[in-house]
Enzyme design. Structure first.
Site, PDB file in Angstrom:
ATOM      1  N   ASP A  13     -17.957 -29.475   3.234  1.00 24.13           N
ATOM      2  CA  ASP A  13     -18.045 -30.872   2.773  1.00 24.13           C
ATOM      3  C   ASP A  13     -16.905 -31.204   1.810  1.00 24.13           C
ATOM      4  O   ASP A  13     -16.386 -30.331   1.123  1.00 24.13           O
ATOM      5  CB  ASP A  13     -19.407 -31.073   2.079  1.00 24.13           C
ATOM      6  CG  ASP A  13     -19.813 -32.543   2.020  1.00 24.13           C
ATOM      7  OD1 ASP A  13     -19.093 -33.391   2.607  1.00 24.13           O
ATOM      8  OD2 ASP A  13     -20.844 -32.841   1.388  1.00 24.13           O
ATOM      9  N   HIS A  30      -9.881 -34.148   7.152  1.00 20.14           N
ATOM     10  CA  HIS A  30     -10.455 -33.316   8.222  1.00 20.14           C
ATOM     11  C   HIS A  30      -9.382 -32.380   8.783  1.00 20.14           C
ATOM     12  O   HIS A  30      -9.652 -31.219   9.058  1.00 20.14           O
ATOM     13  CB  HIS A  30     -11.028 -34.188   9.341  1.00 20.14           C
ATOM     14  CG  HIS A  30     -12.152 -35.090   8.890  1.00 20.14           C
ATOM     15  ND1 HIS A  30     -13.163 -34.635   8.080  1.00 20.14           N
ATOM     16  CD2 HIS A  30     -12.417 -36.407   9.133  1.00 20.14           C
ATOM     17  CE1 HIS A  30     -14.014 -35.640   7.841  1.00 20.14           C
ATOM     18  NE2 HIS A  30     -13.574 -36.727   8.468  1.00 20.14           N
ATOM     19  N   LEU A 124     -16.401 -10.293  14.534  1.00 20.33           N
ATOM     20  CA  LEU A 124     -17.130 -11.430  13.965  1.00 20.33           C
ATOM     21  C   LEU A 124     -17.591 -12.415  15.048  1.00 20.33           C
ATOM     22  O   LEU A 124     -16.848 -12.706  15.980  1.00 20.33           O
ATOM     23  CB  LEU A 124     -16.189 -12.160  12.990  1.00 20.33           C
ATOM     24  CG  LEU A 124     -16.673 -13.486  12.409  1.00 20.33           C
ATOM     25  CD1 LEU A 124     -17.737 -13.247  11.346  1.00 20.33           C
ATOM     26  CD2 LEU A 124     -15.507 -14.269  11.809  1.00 20.33           C
TER      27      LEU A 124
HETATM   28  C1  IPE Z   1     -23.008 -32.582   6.147  1.00 19.06           C
HETATM   29  O1  IPE Z   1     -22.024 -33.307   5.467  1.00 19.06           O
HETATM   30  C2  IPE Z   1     -22.570 -32.341   7.534  1.00 19.06           C
HETATM   31  C3  IPE Z   1     -21.371 -31.533   7.710  1.00 19.06           C
HETATM   32  C4  IPE Z   1     -20.718 -30.898   6.771  1.00 19.06           C
HETATM   33  C5  IPE Z   1     -20.904 -31.424   9.038  1.00 19.06           C
HETATM   34  P1  IPE Z   1     -22.211 -34.850   5.135  1.00 19.06           P
HETATM   35  O2  IPE Z   1     -21.125 -35.179   4.193  1.00 19.06           O
HETATM   36  O3  IPE Z   1     -22.302 -35.644   6.363  1.00 19.06           O
HETATM   37  O4  IPE Z   1     -23.628 -34.842   4.399  1.00 19.06           O
HETATM   38  P2  IPE Z   1     -24.382 -35.982   3.566  1.00 19.06           P
HETATM   39  O5  IPE Z   1     -24.746 -37.048   4.522  1.00 19.06           O
HETATM   40  O6  IPE Z   1     -23.455 -36.467   2.511  1.00 19.06           O
HETATM   41  O7  IPE Z   1     -25.576 -35.313   2.987  1.00 19.06           O
HETATM   42  C1  IPE Z   2     -17.211 -33.006   5.666  1.00 23.13           C
HETATM   43  O1  IPE Z   2     -16.458 -33.846   4.867  1.00 23.13           O
HETATM   44  C2  IPE Z   2     -16.824 -33.107   7.116  1.00 23.13           C
HETATM   45  C3  IPE Z   2     -17.820 -33.780   7.964  1.00 23.13           C
HETATM   46  C4  IPE Z   2     -18.992 -34.176   7.598  1.00 23.13           C
HETATM   47  C5  IPE Z   2     -17.444 -34.026   9.335  1.00 23.13           C
HETATM   48  P1  IPE Z   2     -16.862 -35.361   4.619  1.00 23.13           P
HETATM   49  O2  IPE Z   2     -16.192 -36.185   5.659  1.00 23.13           O
HETATM   50  O3  IPE Z   2     -18.329 -35.511   4.541  1.00 23.13           O
HETATM   51  O4  IPE Z   2     -16.198 -35.625   3.198  1.00 23.13           O
HETATM   52  P2  IPE Z   2     -16.790 -36.486   2.014  1.00 23.13           P
HETATM   53  O5  IPE Z   2     -18.166 -36.009   1.732  1.00 23.13           O
HETATM   54  O6  IPE Z   2     -16.765 -37.916   2.462  1.00 23.13           O
HETATM   55  O7  IPE Z   2     -15.853 -36.225   0.881  1.00 23.13           O
HETATM   56 MG    MG Z   3     -19.632 -35.383   2.990  1.00 19.22          MG
END
Ligand code: IPE
Ligand code: IPE
Ligand code: MG
Length: 242
Positions: A13, A30, A124
């Site tokens: 995240d 990303h 792995l």
């Molecule tokens: C959780 O991240 C899903 C992934 C890392 C793929 P999100 O950023 O979407 O989660 P929430 O919605 O903030 O909890």
């Molecule tokens: C995690 O990073 C990747 C996915 C959920 C695909 P985010 O895209 O949720 O990044 P933030 O939380 O907005 O910083």
């Molecule tokens: Mg996120």
């Protein structure tokens, strides 16, 4: 390093915030995150971790803007193509878990390709959770169970056991995670492996996913090594006192 977990899972995240902090589009975050995936995979392979699972796209992430979703899907296709050498060099077996029916045919084909070409690698196991949610997984397993009962002579009132449910989850055959790492400072499970994380140790770090490197992974493992997993027992029982 002592007490190496058999299965480490990561909720990757913070990509969006990483990009925003640099005045970039979310997709740039990303893209930068792919380098962290490579580093984490190498680290896991080098340190004798059996399974590394990564939450890449949740069921709820389908609610993001269409442009971000398409960008992410293209990125995954590219990553699967480009990371083949890293996977082969590190003897890594690739697997994907989630609701594949929602993914494009191109992505599903790339996934099948890489699963097939890495299937004999004995090191792995790298599992990518895509279009996945914990509730989807459990509901899916229950529906499969009902389907199975319908097709069998056994009566419908056979009780469901933990074992039969586990065998129908999308993670069947994969041990439950010992350690779950979540980056970016959020402290929630976001509908990830709800069943499988019943006794998982959680580790939260403020590091944003694109900044996560081998030393951050090592810190998580060091913390894990100091934890005492009790599974409902007392500390004395675990340490075999009395
Ligand atoms: C959780 O991240 C899903 C992934 C890392 C793929 P999100 O950023 O979407 O989660 P929430 O919605 O903030 O909890
Ligand atoms: C995690 O990073 C990747 C996915 C959920 C695909 P985010 O895209 O949720 O990044 P933030 O939380 O907005 O910083
Ligand atoms: Mg996120």
């Amino acid at each position: 390093m002592s007490k190496i977990p058999k299965h480490v899972s990561i909720i990757m995240d913070g990509n969006g915030r990483w990009a925003r902090g640099r005045g970039l589009e979310r997709l740039a975050g990303h893209k930068a995150g792919v380098e962290s995936v490579r580093a984490a995979t190498e680290f896991a392979a080098e340190n004798g971790i059996g399974y590394l699972s990564l939450f890449a796209f949740s069921e709820e992430n389908w609610n993001r803007p269409q442009s971000e979703i398409s960008g992410l899907m293209e990125l995954m296709i590219d990553a699967i193509i480009n990371e083949r050498t890293t996977l082969m060099d590190n003897n890594v077996r690739f697997r994907a878990v989630g609701d594949m029916s929602r993914l494009s045919k191109t992505l599903v084909d790339k996934i099948s390709d890489i699963e097939a070409s890495t299937s004999l690698n004995g090191g792995l196991v790298l599992i990518i959770f895509l279009s996945y949610s914990g509730r989807w997984d459990i509901i899916n397993a229950v529906n499969k169970y009902i389907e199975k009962l319908r097709g069998s002579v056994a009566s419908m009132d056979q009780p469901v056991t933990a074992e039969c449910l586990e065998n129908l989850l999308s993670t069947a055959g994969i041990p439950d995670p010992d350690l779950l790492i979540r980056t970016s400072g959020e402290q929630r499970i976001s509908n990830y492996m709800l069943w499988q994380c019943a006794y998982t140790e959680f580790y939260f770090t403020d590091v944003l996913w694109p900044d996560f490197r081998k030393n951050d992974f090592k810190r998580a493992l060091d913390t894990y090594a100091d934890r005492e997993r009790r599974y409902g027992k007392t500390g004395d029982q675990i340490n075999k006192i009395n």
